[in-house]
Scaffold this active site. Structure first.
Site, PDB file in Angstrom:
ATOM      1  N   LYS A 105       0.824  -1.218   0.000  1.00 42.95           N
ATOM      2  CA  LYS A 105       0.000   0.000   0.000  1.00 42.95           C
ATOM      3  C   LYS A 105       0.851   1.259   0.000  1.00 42.95           C
ATOM      4  O   LYS A 105       0.571   2.210  -0.709  1.00 42.95           O
ATOM      5  CB  LYS A 105      -0.886   0.114   1.262  1.00 42.95           C
ATOM      6  CG  LYS A 105      -1.760  -1.038   1.578  1.00 42.95           C
ATOM      7  CD  LYS A 105      -2.654  -0.717   2.778  1.00 42.95           C
ATOM      8  CE  LYS A 105      -1.945  -0.476   4.101  1.00 42.95           C
ATOM      9  NZ  LYS A 105      -1.325  -1.637   4.722  1.00 42.95           N
ATOM     10  N   ARG A 146      13.134  -2.273  10.411  1.00 44.74           N
ATOM     11  CA  ARG A 146      12.277  -1.816  11.511  1.00 44.74           C
ATOM     12  C   ARG A 146      12.095  -2.935  12.526  1.00 44.74           C
ATOM     13  O   ARG A 146      11.998  -4.110  12.162  1.00 44.74           O
ATOM     14  CB  ARG A 146      10.902  -1.415  10.958  1.00 44.74           C
ATOM     15  CG  ARG A 146      10.852   0.018  10.474  1.00 44.74           C
ATOM     16  CD  ARG A 146       9.644   0.322   9.649  1.00 44.74           C
ATOM     17  NE  ARG A 146       8.400  -0.250  10.150  1.00 44.74           N
ATOM     18  CZ  ARG A 146       7.246  -0.212   9.489  1.00 44.74           C
ATOM     19  NH1 ARG A 146       7.177   0.378   8.322  1.00 44.74           N
ATOM     20  NH2 ARG A 146       6.163  -0.756   9.996  1.00 44.74           N
ATOM     21  N   ARG A 199       1.467  -8.862  13.893  1.00 54.72           N
ATOM     22  CA  ARG A 199       0.789  -7.766  13.175  1.00 54.72           C
ATOM     23  C   ARG A 199      -0.245  -8.313  12.200  1.00 54.72           C
ATOM     24  O   ARG A 199      -1.330  -7.757  12.060  1.00 54.72           O
ATOM     25  CB  ARG A 199       1.810  -6.904  12.423  1.00 54.72           C
ATOM     26  CG  ARG A 199       2.604  -6.015  13.355  1.00 54.72           C
ATOM     27  CD  ARG A 199       3.773  -5.371  12.642  1.00 54.72           C
ATOM     28  NE  ARG A 199       3.372  -4.392  11.668  1.00 54.72           N
ATOM     29  CZ  ARG A 199       4.143  -3.995  10.654  1.00 54.72           C
ATOM     30  NH1 ARG A 199       5.347  -4.509  10.484  1.00 54.72           N
ATOM     31  NH2 ARG A 199       3.717  -3.090   9.811  1.00 54.72           N
TER      32      ARG A 199
HETATM   33  P1  AMP Z   1       2.173   0.536   9.518  1.00 55.57           P
HETATM   34  O1  AMP Z   1       3.474   1.111   9.096  1.00 55.57           O
HETATM   35  O2  AMP Z   1       0.981   1.197   8.871  1.00 55.57           O
HETATM   36  O3  AMP Z   1       2.097  -0.966   9.394  1.00 55.57           O
HETATM   37  O4  AMP Z   1       2.018   0.862  11.085  1.00 55.57           O
HETATM   38  C1  AMP Z   1       3.000   0.453  12.015  1.00 55.57           C
HETATM   39  C2  AMP Z   1       2.397   0.401  13.403  1.00 55.57           C
HETATM   40  O5  AMP Z   1       1.878   1.692  13.753  1.00 55.57           O
HETATM   41  C3  AMP Z   1       1.219  -0.550  13.568  1.00 55.57           C
HETATM   42  O6  AMP Z   1       1.632  -1.879  13.803  1.00 55.57           O
HETATM   43  C4  AMP Z   1       0.528   0.067  14.783  1.00 55.57           C
HETATM   44  O7  AMP Z   1       1.217  -0.219  15.980  1.00 55.57           O
HETATM   45  C5  AMP Z   1       0.689   1.562  14.527  1.00 55.57           C
HETATM   46  N1  AMP Z   1      -0.440   2.099  13.719  1.00 55.57           N
HETATM   47  C6  AMP Z   1      -0.387   2.635  12.471  1.00 55.57           C
HETATM   48  N2  AMP Z   1      -1.607   3.022  12.060  1.00 55.57           N
HETATM   49  C7  AMP Z   1      -2.467   2.705  13.065  1.00 55.57           C
HETATM   50  C8  AMP Z   1      -3.871   2.832  13.239  1.00 55.57           C
HETATM   51  N3  AMP Z   1      -4.644   3.346  12.291  1.00 55.57           N
HETATM   52  N4  AMP Z   1      -4.402   2.407  14.417  1.00 55.57           N
HETATM   53  C9  AMP Z   1      -3.636   1.902  15.393  1.00 55.57           C
HETATM   54  N5  AMP Z   1      -2.315   1.715  15.280  1.00 55.57           N
HETATM   55  C10 AMP Z   1      -1.721   2.123  14.132  1.00 55.57           C
END
Ligand code: AMP
Length: 214
Positions: A13, A155, A166
């Site tokens: 995405k 990361r 996740r």
């Molecule tokens: P991502 O890079 O979008 O996979 O986000 C990394 C981490 O950020 C996730 O595993 C969550 O811990 C936190 N995170 C990002 N977006 C959200 C959201 N909309 N709601 C809750 N946690 C989020």
């Protein structure tokens, strides 16, 4: 044109959003990136979010909703935006509806094995946040960002045990979200299983939806 991207971590995405954002002048709003920035800077929000993120859990809805609400109220979002990584729960989707009208929701899909392979090989630039893949799109010089010369790292939430957590969290939260947007007749599925060399095949599907909603 307010667009939401849904899909598991690692489905691509972010990469697609960055390309579409540049082509269509729509700000790319990634909650993951915004939260990581706060963590890096050690802001109160970052301090609160860090434990959840390191464990692969979701950050509380109110925290994330607050930063998204602030971000979409900026002048550059007036003609639209791409939300990547928000909403992730039904509560967030309901909150979003209160402050933004969503025109299209793109649901990115790829096989589980592909996703795990993509995430575990991903390397991110500490400085400009550009991403590479150790096998599929390696930087010219190992460990160094092609774009800005910054240091590449893996990361902490992209290590194998945390990826599985996740994806589990995603599976649990995603079904009601999909049902919610399907009921609103906003949902379009995107086949994101193509290799990065064929990213235009994914972009093409997204642009078809964007044109339909314009
Ligand atoms: P991502 O890079 O979008 O996979 O986000 C990394 C981490 O950020 C996730 O595993 C969550 O811990 C936190 N995170 C990002 N977006 C959200 C959201 N909309 N709601 C809750 N946690 C989020």
């Amino acid at each position: 044109m307010n667009i939401v991207f849904l899909g598991p971590p690692g489905v691509g995405k972010g990469t697609v959003a960055a390309i579409l954002s540049a082509r269509h002048s729509l700000p790319h709003i990634s909650t993951g990136n915004m939260l990581r920035e706060d963590v890096d800077k050690g802001t109160p929000l970052g301090v609160e979010a860090r434990g959840f993120m390191d464990a692969g859990k979701l950050v509380p809805d109110e925290l994330v909703t607050k930063i998204v609400k602030e971000r979409v109220s900026q002048p550059d979002c007036k003609s639209g935006f791409i939300l990547d990584g928000y909403p992730r729960t039904s509560a967030q989707a309901r909150a979003l509806q209160e402050f933004a009208a969503i025109d299209a929701v793109l649901d990115f899909k790829a096989p589980f094995k592909t996703i795990v392979e993509r995430i575990s090989g991903r390397r991110t630039c500490r400085k400009c946040k550009a991403t590479f893949h150790a096998k599929y799109s390696p930087p010219k010089k190992e460990g160094v960002c092609d774009k800005c010369g910054g240091e590449l790292y893996q990361r902490s939430d992209e290590k194998p045990g945390i990826i599985t957590e996740r994806l589990k969290v995603y599976e649990e939260q995603n079904k009601p979200l999909i049902d919610y947007y399907r009921n609103e007749a906003l949902l379009s599925e995107i086949d994101a299983s193509f290799h990065i060399d064929n990213i235009e095949k994914i972009i093409g599907q997204c642009e078809k939806v964007i044109v339909q909603h314009k």
